[in-house]
Design a protein around this motif. Structure first.
Motif, PDB file in Angstrom:
ATOM      1  N   MET A 543      21.903  58.797  56.580  1.00  0.00           N
ATOM      2  CA  MET A 543      22.993  57.876  56.913  1.00  0.00           C
ATOM      3  C   MET A 543      23.501  58.113  58.344  1.00  0.00           C
ATOM      4  N   GLY A 544      23.540  59.374  58.750  1.00  0.00           N
ATOM      5  CA  GLY A 544      23.956  59.675  60.120  1.00  0.00           C
ATOM      6  C   GLY A 544      23.037  59.031  61.133  1.00  0.00           C
ATOM      7  N   GLU A 545      21.736  59.035  60.826  1.00  0.00           N
ATOM      8  CA  GLU A 545      20.772  58.408  61.720  1.00  0.00           C
ATOM      9  C   GLU A 545      20.909  56.888  61.669  1.00  0.00           C
ATOM     10  N   ARG A 546      21.129  56.356  60.476  1.00  0.00           N
ATOM     11  CA  ARG A 546      21.262  54.917  60.298  1.00  0.00           C
ATOM     12  C   ARG A 546      22.486  54.387  61.058  1.00  0.00           C
ATOM     13  N   LEU A 547      23.589  55.125  61.027  1.00  0.00           N
ATOM     14  CA  LEU A 547      24.847  54.678  61.628  1.00  0.00           C
ATOM     15  C   LEU A 547      25.156  55.395  62.944  1.00  0.00           C
ATOM     16  N   ARG A 548      24.116  55.889  63.603  1.00  0.00           N
ATOM     17  CA  ARG A 548      24.341  56.713  64.793  1.00  0.00           C
ATOM     18  C   ARG A 548      25.071  55.971  65.906  1.00  0.00           C
ATOM     19  N   ASP A 549      24.933  54.628  65.953  1.00  0.00           N
ATOM     20  CA  ASP A 549      25.640  53.872  66.976  1.00  0.00           C
ATOM     21  C   ASP A 549      27.122  53.674  66.642  1.00  0.00           C
ATOM     22  N   SER A 563      38.391  56.595  46.005  1.00  0.00           N
ATOM     23  CA  SER A 563      37.644  55.701  46.898  1.00  0.00           C
ATOM     24  C   SER A 563      36.275  56.289  47.206  1.00  0.00           C
ATOM     25  N   PRO A 564      35.273  55.452  47.493  1.00  0.00           N
ATOM     26  CA  PRO A 564      33.927  55.971  47.761  1.00  0.00           C
ATOM     27  C   PRO A 564      33.783  56.585  49.153  1.00  0.00           C
ATOM     28  N   ALA A 565      34.547  56.070  50.139  1.00  0.00           N
ATOM     29  CA  ALA A 565      34.351  56.543  51.513  1.00  0.00           C
ATOM     30  C   ALA A 565      35.590  56.237  52.343  1.00  0.00           C
ATOM     31  N   CYS A 566      35.713  56.935  53.454  1.00  0.00           N
ATOM     32  CA  CYS A 566      36.770  56.646  54.427  1.00  0.00           C
ATOM     33  C   CYS A 566      36.285  57.054  55.810  1.00  0.00           C
ATOM     34  N   VAL A 567      36.912  56.482  56.806  1.00  0.00           N
ATOM     35  CA  VAL A 567      36.589  56.812  58.189  1.00  0.00           C
ATOM     36  C   VAL A 567      37.743  57.628  58.757  1.00  0.00           C
ATOM     37  N   VAL A 568      37.450  58.761  59.361  1.00  0.00           N
ATOM     38  CA  VAL A 568      38.488  59.629  59.915  1.00  0.00           C
ATOM     39  C   VAL A 568      38.163  59.940  61.374  1.00  0.00           C
ATOM     40  N   GLY A 569      39.183  60.357  62.099  1.00  0.00           N
ATOM     41  CA  GLY A 569      38.988  60.763  63.483  1.00  0.00           C
ATOM     42  C   GLY A 569      38.793  62.261  63.567  1.00  0.00           C
ATOM     43  N   ASP A 570      38.161  62.684  64.654  1.00  0.00           N
ATOM     44  CA  ASP A 570      38.063  64.112  64.902  1.00  0.00           C
ATOM     45  C   ASP A 570      39.440  64.625  65.291  1.00  0.00           C
ATOM     46  N   THR A 571      39.614  65.927  65.287  1.00  0.00           N
ATOM     47  CA  THR A 571      40.936  66.523  65.451  1.00  0.00           C
ATOM     48  C   THR A 571      41.656  66.030  66.691  1.00  0.00           C
ATOM     49  N   TYR A 629      30.088  51.458  54.861  1.00  0.00           N
ATOM     50  CA  TYR A 629      30.787  51.775  56.106  1.00  0.00           C
ATOM     51  C   TYR A 629      31.829  50.698  56.423  1.00  0.00           C
ATOM     52  N   ASP A 630      31.446  49.425  56.231  1.00  0.00           N
ATOM     53  CA  ASP A 630      32.395  48.349  56.502  1.00  0.00           C
ATOM     54  C   ASP A 630      33.584  48.395  55.540  1.00  0.00           C
ATOM     55  N   LEU A 631      33.335  48.752  54.284  1.00  0.00           N
ATOM     56  CA  LEU A 631      34.435  48.890  53.323  1.00  0.00           C
ATOM     57  C   LEU A 631      35.401  49.990  53.744  1.00  0.00           C
ATOM     58  N   GLY A 637      42.355  49.340  57.532  1.00  0.00           N
ATOM     59  CA  GLY A 637      42.893  48.263  58.341  1.00  0.00           C
ATOM     60  C   GLY A 637      42.164  48.060  59.642  1.00  0.00           C
ATOM     61  N   GLY A 638      40.937  48.542  59.742  1.00  0.00           N
ATOM     62  CA  GLY A 638      40.170  48.419  60.977  1.00  0.00           C
ATOM     63  C   GLY A 638      39.456  47.090  61.088  1.00  0.00           C
ATOM     64  N   ASP A 639      38.762  46.904  62.196  1.00  0.00           N
ATOM     65  CA  ASP A 639      38.028  45.665  62.464  1.00  0.00           C
ATOM     66  C   ASP A 639      36.553  45.854  62.131  1.00  0.00           C
ATOM     67  N   LEU A 640      35.970  44.859  61.466  1.00  0.00           N
ATOM     68  CA  LEU A 640      34.553  44.908  61.117  1.00  0.00           C
ATOM     69  C   LEU A 640      33.692  44.676  62.351  1.00  0.00           C
TER      70      LEU A 640
END
Length: 658
Positions: A543-549, A563-571, A629-631, A637-640
């Motif tokens: 998945m890291g390779e698939r979503l590397r961009d 929830s199945p997934a979430c997007v977080v920021g680095d510290t 990833y889009d979910l 509340g991010g943009d697709l």
């Protein structure tokens, strides 16, 4: 009796200085009257003091006043006082200062004083009578002055047209005090020369600049006379043609209110008087939320009366918002919206600061930045913040009103005023997961922290509902950890800038790694987690390779429960909301890749791992990965990346499921 008459020529450079004062120094010609009234007020103050220290004067100070006398036919305005007056020598030394000093010397003195950081010399020079007095030539063809010093028998007349020369002569029968007669120029709307013999214009200037001067400012005004009795002689009110003539009478009116509330003890002033002054200063019809009064004594004396409004003005967050504090010197209005006295984050505070002695520029319109001004500023800020803290501790309802109206503005101080940060942090309140109905202070949060907790958890977002339903909150809700809910745009910035409160780190629940386990929990789950890392290693790499961009890393999460997934920021990454904020202001910000976290216990993620083990080339596997990833982006509340592709893939997956 023979009188001495002297005619003196202006020096060439003195004429240049006078031209500068008339055409460049003052931006508002109305201030000539302010200057004359201010000089008259000073003369009355000096006489009152001299009468106490110089017994030989033997003057009556019971009726000290300033008179404004108008002659519309001659187009003259006279400002007369019965104060200390001036001797012939005083007139030469004070009013003649400009004529004797010359442009080069005056400007050199000012420049040297400012360069050395010593405003004393500048203040002494600027404070001389002649400088403000010469402002009258902005509106006058000719100016004459008649004065007699208290205790002397001979007066002095000074007169000039402001061009080539001036005359000084003795006047044997002059009354005590000073009378300045301004022979007015013709009206000129383009040059902003008004009719300064008009009652309404004089009232307007006195109300704006001199309303709070301690001495009465009087003017004779014409009013309609009372109607005569029915049996009065009819011929007395008729002209030669038999037409009735409107009878008038002359009354002496005091133009200034003299109500300098800031100079009176608070227990001697009714709240209604404070409310009236607040409305006058702010043009707000509601009453102030709180009154703040203070006084500075010692080497630098000042009085301040500030008001905290009960509602925010409509222009509070606009670039051209008015700053509320007015500056007076000895009750003479000097400046509106004085930016030097309060920082921008307290721009909603209205009020008055009245100083006994301030360093001003030659026009009294631009305040010099000196040590004393900075001291006053610090004291005012401390007093306002201490007042808000008192509301927080003792008047909860007033504090809630204040914070709902002005909290976002106050938090701006955490970005620009490091010296005030500690006091501001003590009065900050925010919504939190502890109580859905009440806000909490940072101090209150710290007092409720769990044993062993070292971080203050928070999350920023557009609304409380968005934050509470975010996947980032799941583990914190499940474990009973309190999270601050920050929804003001400025929150995105100040939490990063401040970083700590009471030695506790401010930690976003949407950034960095989260570990809420106790030591016992870690011992129980270490084997399970190690097994999960082994089981999901191949999927995470793929998945890291698939979503590397799009992402910098794909990893298992310890913050997700449902929830199945979430997007977080680095510290130390910038939040997406902060990126959008900077871009909206036209500042280029490089897009930062974020981290995709997966919930290893969720059926979708478990199914994704099995599908990957069976066929890494499956189109369904690739599409589901993109959808996941889009979910995760939508959940925060991010943009697709590509809304149309997301819609098409989701519709296809739903159709397959049916």
């Amino acid at each position: 009796m023979t009188t001495r008459v002297e005619t003196l020529e202006f020096q060439a450079e003195a004429r240049q200085l006078l031209r500068l004062m008339v055409h460049s120094i003052y931006s508002d010609k109305d201030v000539f009257l302010r200057e004359l009234i201010s000089n008259a007020s000073d003369a009355l103050d000096k006489l009152r003091l001299a009468s106490l220290t110089e017994q030989e004067l033997r003057v009556d100070t019971a009726d000290l006043h300033i008179d404004l006398e108008v002659d519309r036919d001659a187009r003259t305005l006279t400002v007369r006082d019965n104060g200390i007056g001036m001797s012939r020598e005083d007139v030469v030394n004070l009013i003649g200062t400009i004529a004797r000093s010359g442009t080069a010397e005056l400007l050199r003195s000012l420049s040297e004083a400012r360069a050395a950081g010593d405003t004393t010399a500048s203040a002494d020079l600027i404070g001389q009578f002649g400088v403000g007095f010469y402002a009258t030539f902005m509106v006058a063809d000719r100016v004459s002055l008649v004065t007699q010093r208290a205790g002397e028998r001979t007066g002095t007349r000074w007169e000039s047209d402001g061009e080539g020369s001036y005359t000084i002569e003795d006047v044997p029968d002059a009354p005590r005090g000073t009378a300045v007669t301004v022979h007015l120029k013709a009206e000129d709307a383009e040059d902003r020369l008004f009719d300064y013999t008009a009652d309404h214009k004089i009232r307007e200037i006195v109300k704006k600049y001199s309303d709070f001067i301690a001495w009465p400012i009087r003017m004779a005004v014409e009013r309609p006379a009372p109607l005569p009795d029915a049996d009065a002689d009819a011929d007395a009110d008729a002209d030669v043609a038999g037409e009735p003539v409107a009878a008038t009478t002359i009354e002496i009116e005091t133009l200034n209110s003299r109500k300098a509330l800031w100079a009176r003890p608070r227990d001697e002033v009714d709240q209604a008087e404070y409310n009236e002054l607040y409305r006058h200063l702010s043009h707000d019809w509601s009453d102030p939320l709180e009154v703040v009064q203070m006084k500075g004594e010692g080497t630098f004396e000042y009085e301040a009366l500030l008001f905290i409004p009960s509602r925010a003005p409509l222009d509070l967050y606009t670039r051209d918002a008015r700053r509320g504090v007015q500056l007076y010197v000895k009750r003479v209005f000097i400046m509106d919206d004085c930016e030097a006295l309060l920082p921008n984050y307290l721009r909603f505070v209205k009020g008055v600061v009245d100083a006994r002695d301030l360093s001003l520029n030659i026009s009294r319109e631009i305040l010099q930045q000196d040590r004393r001004i900075q001291q006053v500023r610090r004291r005012l800020v401390r007093k306002v913040l201490a007042t808000v803290r008192n509301l927080l501790e003792n008047e909860a309802e007033k504090y809630r009103t204040f914070w709902s109206e002005f909290g976002a503005a106050v938090k701006e101080g955490l970005l620009a005023a490091a010296e005030d940060s500690e006091a501001i942090l003590e009065i900050i309140s925010a919504a939190s997961t502890h109580d859905p109905e009440q806000t909490t202070t940072l101090r209150g949060y710290v007092e409720r922290m769990k044993e062993g907790q070292t971080e203050i958890y928070y999350m920023t977002g557009d609304s409380r509902a968005t934050i509470e339903n975010s996947p980032h909150m799941e583990a914190f809700a499940a474990r009973g950890y309190e999270v601050l809910i920050l929804t003001d745009p400025v929150d995105e910035v100040w939490v990063e800038r401040v970083g700590r409160f009471d030695d506790k780190v401010l930690q976003s629940v949407a950034k960095g790694q989260v570990d809420l386990d106790t030591e016992d929990d870690r011992k129980k789950t270490e084997t399970e987690r190690e097994q999960q890392r082994t089981d999901f290693a191949a999927l995470l790499t793929w998945m890291g390779e698939r979503l590397r961009d799009e992402v910098k890393e794909v990893r298992l999460s310890s913050r997700l429960t449902t929830s199945p997934a979430c997007v977080v920021g680095d510290t130390f990454d910038m939040t997406p909301a902060l990126e959008r904020m900077y871009r909206s202001m036209g500042q280029p910000v490089p897009a930062a890749k974020r981290i995709l976290e997966l919930n290893p216990t969720h059926p979708l993620v478990v199914g994704l791992r099995r599908a990957h083990e069976q066929d890494t080339e499956s189109a369904a596997l690739t599409e589901t990965t993109d959808l996941l990833y889009d979910l995760a982006l939508l959940a925060e509340g991010g943009d697709l990346r590509d809304p149309s592709r997301f819609t098409r893939l989701l519709a296809g997956r739903l159709a397959s499921a049916l």
